[in-house]
Design an enzyme around this catalytic site. Structure first.
Site, PDB file in Angstrom:
ATOM      1  N   GLU A 299       4.785 -15.791   0.814  1.00 62.06           N
ATOM      2  CA  GLU A 299       6.221 -16.008   0.718  1.00 62.06           C
ATOM      3  C   GLU A 299       6.956 -15.066   1.657  1.00 62.06           C
ATOM      4  O   GLU A 299       6.848 -13.848   1.527  1.00 62.06           O
ATOM      5  CB  GLU A 299       6.672 -15.751  -0.728  1.00 62.06           C
ATOM      6  CG  GLU A 299       8.159 -15.879  -0.959  1.00 62.06           C
ATOM      7  CD  GLU A 299       8.547 -15.506  -2.383  1.00 62.06           C
ATOM      8  OE1 GLU A 299       9.732 -15.219  -2.606  1.00 62.06           O
ATOM      9  OE2 GLU A 299       7.663 -15.487  -3.253  1.00 62.06           O
TER      10      GLU A 299
ATOM     11  N   HIS B 109      -6.674  -0.018   4.019  1.00 58.73           N
ATOM     12  CA  HIS B 109      -6.700  -0.514   2.644  1.00 58.73           C
ATOM     13  C   HIS B 109      -6.034  -1.886   2.506  1.00 58.73           C
ATOM     14  O   HIS B 109      -6.441  -2.698   1.673  1.00 58.73           O
ATOM     15  CB  HIS B 109      -6.008   0.479   1.713  1.00 58.73           C
ATOM     16  CG  HIS B 109      -6.678   1.822   1.677  1.00 58.73           C
ATOM     17  ND1 HIS B 109      -7.978   1.992   1.228  1.00 58.73           N
ATOM     18  CD2 HIS B 109      -6.239   3.049   2.040  1.00 58.73           C
ATOM     19  CE1 HIS B 109      -8.297   3.277   1.304  1.00 58.73           C
ATOM     20  NE2 HIS B 109      -7.267   3.927   1.806  1.00 58.73           N
ATOM     21  N   GLY B 110      -4.998  -2.143   3.315  1.00 64.16           N
ATOM     22  CA  GLY B 110      -4.332  -3.437   3.245  1.00 64.16           C
ATOM     23  C   GLY B 110      -5.288  -4.580   3.549  1.00 64.16           C
ATOM     24  O   GLY B 110      -5.294  -5.604   2.861  1.00 64.16           O
TER      25      GLY B 110
ATOM     26  N   GLN C  35      -1.385   4.604   3.650  1.00 67.52           N
ATOM     27  CA  GLN C  35      -1.207   3.629   4.724  1.00 67.52           C
ATOM     28  C   GLN C  35      -1.931   4.067   5.993  1.00 67.52           C
ATOM     29  O   GLN C  35      -2.129   5.252   6.232  1.00 67.52           O
ATOM     30  CB  GLN C  35       0.285   3.417   4.994  1.00 67.52           C
ATOM     31  CG  GLN C  35       0.984   2.682   3.862  1.00 67.52           C
ATOM     32  CD  GLN C  35       2.485   2.562   4.051  1.00 67.52           C
ATOM     33  OE1 GLN C  35       3.033   2.974   5.073  1.00 67.52           O
ATOM     34  NE2 GLN C  35       3.174   2.002   3.059  1.00 67.52           N
TER      35      GLN C  35
ATOM     36  N   ILE D  60       0.883  -1.166   0.000  1.00 66.87           N
ATOM     37  CA  ILE D  60       0.000   0.000   0.000  1.00 66.87           C
ATOM     38  C   ILE D  60       0.920   1.215   0.000  1.00 66.87           C
ATOM     39  O   ILE D  60       1.799   1.329   0.861  1.00 66.87           O
ATOM     40  CB  ILE D  60      -0.932   0.019   1.232  1.00 66.87           C
ATOM     41  CG1 ILE D  60      -1.801  -1.248   1.267  1.00 66.87           C
ATOM     42  CG2 ILE D  60      -1.803   1.277   1.212  1.00 66.87           C
ATOM     43  CD1 ILE D  60      -2.744  -1.415   0.092  1.00 66.87           C
TER      44      ILE D  60
END
Length: 408
Positions: free
Chosen positions: A265, A241-242, A237, A232
């Site tokens: 990952e 939104h994340g 931030q 983001i």
């Protein structure tokens, strides 16, 4: 700078912190170009400027990387108040311009007037791909609801390849171990997040963030999507939104029968917190995770339901259970608090038990001195201290998730 020669002291004045010298900006309006409040700096620059993140040879160095808010059309220029070459003939300044040129695609401009011309074309920019989710957030400062759009795109979308080349440059500044991916591998999925905003009566799109996911094959007929990169952009931030992006992407994969589970990952601590929040939010409504079932421990029903309905694997289902049980536990009740603590530590003690099993095998092949050394490394008191420290760290993390759920 004690101990430096006079010459060394003079040359030290030409060292710049590259994280401060790099000036990033997402520009919507022409006045944003000169507005310092819209400027932000990278968190990392070591991949281009070395572990010290220092550029030598300049005073007042500014490496300006300005992007139009939507299409990310780029202006790049280097400014400085003094260059070491001007004062010392035998000393060479770092070629900072070529270092950044290596990661930004061709087609950028180097002047304000050209950049303003690119801004005027933003009215023609539209979000890429298929819309997965739309949501609004109320902006108190603007006094209105702002609309956001999450889409899934691929390299067949006209203009997306070139857009992605510009977008991925942000990874170098905000993900410590970032690398560019092979976009021609069709196992990659791309998810984008845009804000819709108004400019002179027209609706425009601003880039907020994105995520890349790689689809691994799992024998015999399943796929395991693995989140590779998620970002983001800094101006957006701390606004939720994340979570919106990650939940939308996870729901996209949940709807597919051939998906085994969704992983990530090398997740950062921030990503783990985000995933905890989203997974708990999804699982809390499953019957097996009902509050009355939590105090009996992690059940097979929880693991099965999380995997089959939500594509969440056993390891993550366990974390979800522990967080939900914490929320349902009155820690002022000593008996309930003790039961919860023992349940968590029972999981945490696993690695220590593994060490003990390995030590038992060593007894057969180690001489007494070697065995004593190994025994000292696995001191029981140290184990208990480490176990308690791990427990307290985990509880602190879980509390943050519980508090965020309460706020939501």
């Amino acid at each position: 700078m004690a101990g430096l020669t006079p010459m060394e002291k003079k040359l030290a004045e030409y060292k710049c912190d590259t994280n401060e010298a790099i000036k990033l900006k997402l520009v919507r309006f022409q006045e944003d170009i000169e507005d310092e409040s819209t400027t932000f700096n990278p968190e990392f620059s070591h991949q281009l400027f070395g572990d010290d993140e220092v550029a030598f040879g300049y005073k007042g160095l500014q490496m300006q990387l300005y992007y139009s808010a939507g299409s990310l059309s780029t202006m790049f220029r280097v400014l400085y108040t003094a260059n070491v070459n001007e004062k010392f003939d035998s000393v060479q300044a770092d070629d900072v311009e070529s270092k950044i040129r290596d990661i930004i695609p061709a087609g950028f401009c180097a002047g304000i007037d050209d950049f303003i011309s690119l801004l005027e074309k933003e009215v023609n920019f539209r979000s890429f791909g298929t819309i997965l989710h739309t949501y609004t957030i109320h902006n108190d400062e603007a006094g209105e609801d702002i609309t956001y759009q999450i889409t899934k795109a691929d390299m067949t979308c006209p203009g997306f390849r070139e857009y992605h080349e510009r977008l991925q440059t942000f990874l170098m500044w905000f993900i410590e171990t970032a690398s560019f991916i092979d976009v021609d591998d069709d196992r990659w999925d791309f998810f984008l997040l845009f804000e819709k905003y108004n400019k002179d009566g027209a609706t425009l799109f601003a880039t907020v963030g994105y995520m890349t996911v790689y689809n691994y094959y799992v024998y015999p007929d399943k796929t395991r999507p693995r989140v590779s990169q998620m970002l983001i952009l800094p101006p957006f931030q701390g606004e939720g939104h994340g979570a919106q992006l990650y939940e939308s992407v996870h729901r996209y994969y949940m709807s597919s029968e051939n998906i085994l589970d969704v992983t990530a990952e090398d997740p950062s601590d921030n990503f783990v917190r985000l995933r905890d929040y989203v997974f708990v939010k999804l699982c809390q409504d499953l019957p097996s995770f009902a509050p009355e079932n939590l105090h009996s421990g992690l059940s097979g029903e929880m693991v099965t339901e999380a995997r089959q309905k939500l594509k969440i694997n056993k390891k993550h289902a366990r974390r979800v259970y522990e967080i939900l049980r914490l929320r349902a536990t009155d820690l002022s009740d000593q008996e309930k608090a003790r039961a919860y603590r023992l349940d968590i530590k029972k999981r945490l003690v696993g690695p220590y038990k593994k060490n003990q099993r390995e030590l038992a095998k060593m007894r057969r092949c180690l001489n007494p001195e070697e065995l004593t050394n190994q025994m000292n490394q696995i001191d029981l008191k140290t184990q208990h201290e480490q176990l308690e420290e791990s427990y307290q760290q985990i509880i602190a993390e879980y509390r943050r998730t519980v508090e965020r759920l309460a706020q939501a």
